[in-house]
Design a protein around this motif. Structure first.
Motif, PDB file in Angstrom:
ATOM      1  N   ALA A 180       0.821  -1.212   0.000  1.00 28.36           N
ATOM      2  CA  ALA A 180       0.000   0.000   0.000  1.00 28.36           C
ATOM      3  C   ALA A 180       0.853   1.259   0.000  1.00 28.36           C
ATOM      4  CB  ALA A 180      -0.927  -0.006   1.217  1.00 28.36           C
ATOM      5  N   ASN A 181       1.993   1.201   0.683  1.00 34.44           N
ATOM      6  CA  ASN A 181       2.890   2.368   0.721  1.00 34.44           C
ATOM      7  C   ASN A 181       3.357   2.750  -0.676  1.00 34.44           C
ATOM      8  OD1 ASN A 181       4.737   4.343   1.748  1.00 34.44           O
ATOM      9  ND2 ASN A 181       6.369   2.825   1.569  1.00 34.44           N
ATOM     10  N   VAL A 182       3.755   1.748  -1.450  1.00 32.55           N
ATOM     11  CA  VAL A 182       4.224   2.036  -2.809  1.00 32.55           C
ATOM     12  C   VAL A 182       3.071   2.521  -3.676  1.00 32.55           C
ATOM     13  CG1 VAL A 182       5.315   1.057  -4.867  1.00 32.55           C
ATOM     14  CG2 VAL A 182       6.089   0.347  -2.593  1.00 32.55           C
ATOM     15  N   LEU A 183       1.933   1.831  -3.602  1.00 28.63           N
ATOM     16  CA  LEU A 183       0.802   2.193  -4.446  1.00 28.63           C
ATOM     17  C   LEU A 183       0.226   3.562  -4.100  1.00 28.63           C
ATOM     18  CD1 LEU A 183      -0.836  -1.324  -4.432  1.00 28.63           C
ATOM     19  CD2 LEU A 183       0.008  -0.158  -6.464  1.00 28.63           C
ATOM     20  N   ALA A 184       0.313   3.942  -2.842  1.00 27.49           N
ATOM     21  CA  ALA A 184      -0.217   5.244  -2.429  1.00 27.49           C
ATOM     22  C   ALA A 184       0.662   6.397  -2.851  1.00 27.49           C
ATOM     23  CB  ALA A 184      -0.393   5.267  -0.903  1.00 27.49           C
ATOM     24  N   ASN A 185       1.933   6.107  -3.130  1.00 25.13           N
ATOM     25  CA  ASN A 185       2.891   7.199  -3.283  1.00 25.13           C
ATOM     26  C   ASN A 185       3.721   7.129  -4.550  1.00 25.13           C
ATOM     27  OD1 ASN A 185       2.736   8.739  -0.607  1.00 25.13           O
ATOM     28  ND2 ASN A 185       2.911   6.618   0.076  1.00 25.13           N
ATOM     29  N   ALA A 186       3.311   6.347  -5.533  1.00 28.00           N
ATOM     30  CA  ALA A 186       4.117   6.228  -6.747  1.00 28.00           C
ATOM     31  C   ALA A 186       3.286   5.656  -7.886  1.00 28.00           C
ATOM     32  CB  ALA A 186       5.330   5.321  -6.503  1.00 28.00           C
ATOM     33  N   LEU A 187       3.756   5.895  -9.090  1.00 30.59           N
ATOM     34  CA  LEU A 187       3.325   5.166 -10.276  1.00 30.59           C
ATOM     35  C   LEU A 187       4.541   4.383 -10.734  1.00 30.59           C
ATOM     36  CD1 LEU A 187       0.857   4.965 -12.339  1.00 30.59           C
ATOM     37  CD2 LEU A 187       2.271   6.408 -13.803  1.00 30.59           C
ATOM     38  N   VAL A 188       4.388   3.078 -10.933  1.00 30.84           N
ATOM     39  CA  VAL A 188       5.523   2.213 -11.231  1.00 30.84           C
ATOM     40  C   VAL A 188       5.390   1.677 -12.658  1.00 30.84           C
ATOM     41  CG1 VAL A 188       6.829   0.160 -10.546  1.00 30.84           C
ATOM     42  CG2 VAL A 188       5.707   1.572  -8.803  1.00 30.84           C
ATOM     43  N   VAL A 189       6.441   1.842 -13.441  1.00 29.92           N
ATOM     44  CA  VAL A 189       6.509   1.273 -14.785  1.00 29.92           C
ATOM     45  C   VAL A 189       7.470   0.093 -14.735  1.00 29.92           C
ATOM     46  CG1 VAL A 189       7.020   1.680 -17.213  1.00 29.92           C
ATOM     47  CG2 VAL A 189       6.099   3.548 -15.816  1.00 29.92           C
ATOM     48  N   ILE A 190       6.993  -1.059 -15.149  1.00 34.07           N
ATOM     49  CA  ILE A 190       7.807  -2.274 -15.099  1.00 34.07           C
ATOM     50  C   ILE A 190       8.063  -2.764 -16.520  1.00 34.07           C
ATOM     51  CG2 ILE A 190       7.906  -4.674 -14.319  1.00 34.07           C
ATOM     52  CD1 ILE A 190       6.327  -3.850 -11.865  1.00 34.07           C
ATOM     53  N   LEU A 191       9.340  -2.828 -16.865  1.00 37.88           N
ATOM     54  CA  LEU A 191       9.792  -3.337 -18.163  1.00 37.88           C
ATOM     55  C   LEU A 191      10.653  -4.566 -17.875  1.00 37.88           C
ATOM     56  CD1 LEU A 191      10.059  -2.955 -21.244  1.00 37.88           C
ATOM     57  CD2 LEU A 191      11.974  -1.412 -20.797  1.00 37.88           C
ATOM     58  N   PRO A 192      10.026  -5.726 -17.727  1.00 34.37           N
ATOM     59  CA  PRO A 192      10.783  -6.883 -17.237  1.00 34.37           C
ATOM     60  C   PRO A 192      11.935  -7.290 -18.138  1.00 34.37           C
ATOM     61  CG  PRO A 192       8.411  -7.318 -17.228  1.00 34.37           C
ATOM     62  CD  PRO A 192       8.622  -6.053 -17.999  1.00 34.37           C
ATOM     63  N   MET A 193      11.761  -7.100 -19.439  1.00 27.21           N
ATOM     64  CA  MET A 193      12.704  -7.674 -20.390  1.00 27.21           C
ATOM     65  C   MET A 193      13.004  -6.645 -21.479  1.00 27.21           C
ATOM     66  SD  MET A 193      12.225 -11.385 -22.161  1.00 27.21           S
ATOM     67  CE  MET A 193      10.493 -10.988 -22.287  1.00 27.21           C
ATOM     68  N   GLN A 194      14.260  -6.144 -21.515  1.00 25.95           N
ATOM     69  CA  GLN A 194      14.645  -5.148 -22.506  1.00 25.95           C
ATOM     70  C   GLN A 194      15.236  -5.771 -23.773  1.00 25.95           C
ATOM     71  OE1 GLN A 194      16.656  -1.596 -20.477  1.00 25.95           O
ATOM     72  NE2 GLN A 194      16.780  -3.164 -18.891  1.00 25.95           N
ATOM     73  N   ASN A 195      15.541  -7.062 -23.713  1.00 25.26           N
ATOM     74  CA  ASN A 195      16.233  -7.714 -24.836  1.00 25.26           C
ATOM     75  C   ASN A 195      15.699  -9.136 -25.010  1.00 25.26           C
ATOM     76  OD1 ASN A 195      18.039  -8.654 -26.757  1.00 25.26           O
ATOM     77  ND2 ASN A 195      19.861  -8.406 -25.491  1.00 25.26           N
ATOM     78  N   PRO A 196      14.452  -9.287 -25.442  1.00 24.22           N
ATOM     79  CA  PRO A 196      13.892 -10.646 -25.564  1.00 24.22           C
ATOM     80  C   PRO A 196      14.622 -11.517 -26.578  1.00 24.22           C
ATOM     81  CG  PRO A 196      12.367  -8.990 -26.442  1.00 24.22           C
ATOM     82  CD  PRO A 196      13.455  -8.246 -25.737  1.00 24.22           C
ATOM     83  N   ASP A 197      15.122 -10.927 -27.687  1.00 21.80           N
ATOM     84  CA  ASP A 197      15.880 -11.743 -28.646  1.00 21.80           C
ATOM     85  C   ASP A 197      17.128 -12.303 -27.992  1.00 21.80           C
ATOM     86  OD1 ASP A 197      13.950 -11.075 -30.485  1.00 21.80           O
ATOM     87  OD2 ASP A 197      15.251  -9.825 -31.732  1.00 21.80           O
ATOM     88  N   GLY A 198      17.861 -11.468 -27.278  1.00 22.18           N
ATOM     89  CA  GLY A 198      19.064 -11.931 -26.591  1.00 22.18           C
ATOM     90  C   GLY A 198      18.753 -12.962 -25.523  1.00 22.18           C
ATOM     91  N   ARG A 199      17.601 -12.803 -24.861  1.00 19.11           N
ATOM     92  CA  ARG A 199      17.217 -13.782 -23.842  1.00 19.11           C
ATOM     93  C   ARG A 199      17.022 -15.160 -24.476  1.00 19.11           C
ATOM     94  NH1 ARG A 199      14.995 -12.971 -18.671  1.00 19.11           N
ATOM     95  NH2 ARG A 199      13.868 -14.752 -17.795  1.00 19.11           N
ATOM     96  N   GLU A 200      16.357 -15.191 -25.613  1.00 15.89           N
ATOM     97  CA  GLU A 200      16.110 -16.468 -26.275  1.00 15.89           C
ATOM     98  C   GLU A 200      17.381 -17.027 -26.918  1.00 15.89           C
ATOM     99  OE1 GLU A 200      13.024 -18.246 -26.104  1.00 15.89           O
ATOM    100  OE2 GLU A 200      13.139 -16.760 -24.490  1.00 15.89           O
ATOM    101  N   LEU A 201      18.266 -16.144 -27.386  1.00 17.58           N
ATOM    102  CA  LEU A 201      19.525 -16.596 -27.991  1.00 17.58           C
ATOM    103  C   LEU A 201      20.606 -16.876 -26.951  1.00 17.58           C
ATOM    104  CD1 LEU A 201      19.648 -13.950 -30.878  1.00 17.58           C
ATOM    105  CD2 LEU A 201      19.255 -16.414 -31.167  1.00 17.58           C
ATOM    106  N   ASN A 202      20.343 -16.456 -25.695  1.00 16.88           N
ATOM    107  CA  ASN A 202      21.325 -16.537 -24.614  1.00 16.88           C
ATOM    108  C   ASN A 202      22.610 -15.798 -24.968  1.00 16.88           C
ATOM    109  OD1 ASN A 202      22.150 -17.281 -22.004  1.00 16.88           O
ATOM    110  ND2 ASN A 202      23.269 -19.044 -22.788  1.00 16.88           N
TER     111      ASN A 202
END
Length: 840
Positions: A180-202
């Motif tokens: 609740a502390n975070v939700l009451a006091n922030a907007l959070v942008v989550i970008l879990p994966m910046q390089n999906p091609d590299g993730r799949e290619l390792n």
């Protein structure tokens, strides 16, 4: 983007009080304080059950094993579909067609269409130094900071993704006071994966071979460009970039020196004293091993921590977890730093928003006064070796009166505009009493109408200096990456700066369109020879493929040494040979391949090579240019070179260019020199970035173009297309591919080519080496340090400097290498004041 309007649960509604004006104009009260007893990590999670667990969706809990790119996307979209606190979207599409998914998390009224619009509008007002103090104070009282969590920019560093998904689930479903502390006091942008091609290619890089943690200012890759576009919509006050490194420990800031001089001091304070302190306390409490103030600097303005900090005045932070630890531990500790940081930001919401606005005000005042931030040392006993000059800089100018440079100039202007920089254009000529053209002495000049004007009196003053600087003023001789990146120099465009108080007649410039891709004339049949599968070859070939596919629109055939030996060069008119290790390629070619290359070139082929490709040409007897291993320290630096205007390579380039150099071979030639380094004592000699001993380049060749039978070899000592953003020398490369042949000259004698071949064969071959240079008096101590970590090295001496080069055949970056990341601290502990320490 989808907005969700589902009912807010009774439990969460009791915990969270609206802190932003709600749609329709009614103003809600400020956020209620979360009880001091609410421990962000000690509070037991309480889930509503609206969002299914990862196991219910994926069949396993996050951290049990690495989620695939598709699984990450599926869980993100599931959370967005089930939680009224979450909306999702796609930033970009990768080369292999994968989406870059993100989620925005907040109270339902914040993530509604109207709520998000208001968050963006309020953030824009706080970033604007012209916003009245009273309004800024109200916004800080009732608004929310935007906090970003991102992971997996390096595809083989996966655990940050799974941790970010855990954070997403918690914020999307938990009802306890910590969430609740975070939700009451922030907007959070989550970008879990910046390089999906590299993730799949390792692979560390993306599918084009780009390290996207070096691409932030240039935005050459769609993954980076989409991310920056979103960041400008939702400007961060906090940006977390989760990585992995070698070992088992954990890194979070404070950072190592050097830190770029225009990094806002208040942001450094947040990084060190708000977030760093909170994480250190939590890791100490839990008995988790960590370190800071070592390995990871904040200097090059292309990282996922330095760009958010300089461009957005955020606390940009790199987090690194050792990849020798079990995967569940990696995910757990990344989750911990992400959760602790978000919680600290939420606790300090009003202070952060107040200081965020003040940074913009301070930047504007500095720009108005023409004051550059000084260099500082944050980790004694390091000492500043190069201070920032005291010259005032109030304006930068980019000339647009050369039609041949128009694309490069407008590319720079567009990059600035898309980062919120105001650009104007002179309506009338302007006389500037102290104009300092890049690499030239200060003097009086009259700039023509149409010249672009960029005032430093903007909230983006720090970013303007970072992008348009003449020099980066490296304060300390430790290099984790390059030391020069000025966009006008990389583009080889005319411009400069002034510190005078001017009265220009100028008008604002609307955001310029992207350049139209394509090439002039008919394309020859092109081959690209990849010397090996190593990192250096992968990157150099990838940067070229990007140019061909996305910008020049030139078709090509990718070849291997084995292909050449098998006769697959037939029909090719131009062969490009990028960087890569030469000994293995020479062996792989075999007698048949080497003979085929020689015959093809002498029968009229055009061989265009650079770095390893140049060394291979010399070994094959395709040039008289001789190559020598450098005795200087040049860890990624821009040098002005003179260009022969009579050469077909010079079309649209001008009489000089800026050449990017990084420990490249020193090339000497008595004929066919297209570009050369000026004499050190001449007015043309100019350097941007760090160098020690670079006088050895004076008078040597940067580019040669020589006849080989009926064909020719065009050879660059350095990479002309570095990271696909060295546009100035890339034009030389473009002309080498598509331009006409030069006037015929005598074919060099066999004895000269044999000498060049012999010297090239004697060159050492290193893959991503570690370099340590010290004064002779410290040589014994330096050798002892290297022995202590088990290093094996090559040693040479130039004057009073001893150079140690440690090969790194696997091409490991410093943070994944067994000991490279520890060298700076070990050298410091040994009492050595190094000439340079350069890590891959």
């Amino acid at each position: 983007m989808r907005a969700r309007y589902l009912a807010w649960s009774a439990v969460a509604a009791a915990s969270l009080v609206v802190s932003l004006a709600v749609p329709g104009g009614a103003r809600a009260p400020a956020a209620a304080a979360v009880p001091a007893a609410c421990d962000p990590t000690g509070t037991a999670p309480v889930y509503r059950g609206k969002v299914p667990s990862p196991k219910q969706v994926l069949g396993f809990e996050l951290g049990e094993r690495q989620a695939t790119a598709a699984e990450s996307d599926r869980y993100l979209e599931t959370v967005a579909a089930k939680s009224e606190r979450v909306v999702s979207g796609t930033l970009a599409t990768t080369a292999q067609g994968r989406p870059l998914k993100y989620a925005v998390v907040g109270r339902p009224e914040l993530v509604s269409r109207a709520g998000l619009a208001k968050v963006r509008r309020d953030a824009g007002r706080l970033r604007d130094p012209r916003t009245p103090d009273a309004l800024a104070e109200r916004l800080a009282e009732r608004g929310v900071p935007i906090l970003w969590v991102s992971g997996n920019v390096h595809g083989d560093e996966p655990s940050g993704t799974d941790a970010a998904l855990k954070v997403l689930r918690d914020l999307g479903d938990r009802t306890d006071c910590a969430a609740a502390n975070v939700l009451a006091n922030a907007l959070v942008v989550i970008l879990p994966m910046q390089n999906p091609d590299g993730r799949e290619l390792n692979t560390r890089q993306n599918a084009y071979g780009f390290d996207m943690n070096r691409d932030w200012f240039a935005r050459t890759q769609p993954e980076t460009d989409g991310k920056l576009a979103m960041l400008n919509q939702y400007p961060p006050a906090l940006y977390i970039d989760a990585h992995e490194m070698g070992g088992k420990s954990y890194f979070f800031p404070p950072n190592a020196d050097p830190i770029y001089h225009e990094t806002p001091e208040q942001a450094v304070h947040w990084i060190n004293d708000v977030y760093g302190t909170a994480m250190a306390a939590e890791f100490t409490r839990q008995g988790i091993d960590y370190f800071n103030r070592n390995t990871y600097d904040l200097f090059y303005q292309g990282y996922g921590d330095s760009v958010p900090t300089t461009a957005f005045h955020a606390a940009g932070m790199t987090f690194e977890k050792g990849d020798n630890s079990p995967y569940p531990e990696r995910v757990k500790e990344h989750y911990l730093t992400q959760w602790v940081s978000l919680s600290a930001a939420a606790r300090n919401r009003r202070r952060i928003l107040t200081e965020w606005h003040q940074m913009a005000v301070d930047a504007y005042k500095q720009g108005q006064a023409g004051t550059l931030e000084p260099n500082q040392i944050y980790n004694p006993p390091n000492q500043i070796e190069r201070p920032v000059p005291g010259r005032k800089v109030r304006e930068y100018f980019l000339r647009d009166d050369d039609p041949a440079k128009r694309t490069e100039v407008r590319t720079i202007v567009r990059r600035l505009q898309r980062m919120g920089v105001r650009v104007e254009r002179l309506v009338r000529p302007l006389t500037v009493p102290d104009f300092k053209a890049y690499g030239r002495p200060e003097g009086r000049a009259t700039l023509p109408a149409g010249t672009y004007l960029i005032s430093m009196a903007q909230g983006q003053k720090h970013w303007i200096q970072a992008m348009l600087n003449e020099d980066s003023y490296t304060p300390f001789p430790y290099f984790y990456d390059v030391t020069a990146w000025s966009m006008p120099l990389l583009g080889n465009v005319s411009g400069g700066s002034s510190g005078a108080v001017l009265r220009p007649v100028a008008v604002p410039v609307r955001t310029l369109p992207a350049p139209r891709p394509g090439h002039e004339g008919r394309a020859p049949r092109i081959g690209v020879l990849r010397l090996s599968a190593t990192s250096s070859a992968r990157q150099s070939v990838g940067w070229l493929r990007h140019r061909f596919d996305r910008e020049w629109k030139l078709p090509y055939t990718l070849l291997t040494p084995e292909d050449i030996a098998a006769g697959k060069l037939a029909g090719t008119r131009v062969l490009l040979v990028p960087n890569g290790p030469v000994p293995d390629a020479y062996t792989a070619l075999g007698d048949a391949g080497r003979s085929a290359l020689r015959t093809w070139t002498r029968d009229g082929g055009r061989y265009v090579g650079w770095q390893g490709g140049t060394q291979l040409a010399a070994r094959l007897g395709l040039t008289t240019a001789t190559l020598a291993d450098p005795t200087s320290d040049i860890p990624g630096t821009l040098f002005r070179v003179k260009v022969d205007g009579a050469s077909p390579l010079a079309k649209g380039v001008g009489r000089t260019a800026w050449n990017f150099t990084s420990y490249d071979p020193v090339m000497r030639a008595s004929s066919g020199v297209v570009a050369s380094y000026p004499a050190v004592d001449s007015a043309d000699w100019s350097v941007s970035g760090f160098e020690k001993g670079a006088a050895e380049l004076g008078g040597t060749a940067a580019v040669v173009d020589q006849p080989v039978g009926r064909g020719r070899s065009v050879l660059f000592a350095a990479e002309p297309n570095f990271r696909a953003f060295s546009d100035g020398t890339a034009k030389l490369l473009y002309n080498a591919i598509l331009g006409p042949d030069p006037a015929r000259s005598a074919v060099p004698p066999a004895a000269a080519t044999a000498d060049a071949a012999r010297r090239a064969a004697a060159l050492p071959s290193y893959e991503a080496p570690i370099r340590v240079s010290v004064r002779a008096a410290d040589a014994a101590k330096a050798a002892a340090v290297l022995r202590s970590v088990g290093a094996r090295w090559a040693e040479s001496r130039a004057g009073d400097v001893v150079h140690y080069v440690v090969d790194n055949p696997r091409g490991l970056p410093a943070d994944h290498h067994p000991f490279a990341g520890r060298l700076p601290s070990l050298i410091r502990e040994a009492g050595i004041d190094p000439v340079a320490v350069t890590l891959p």
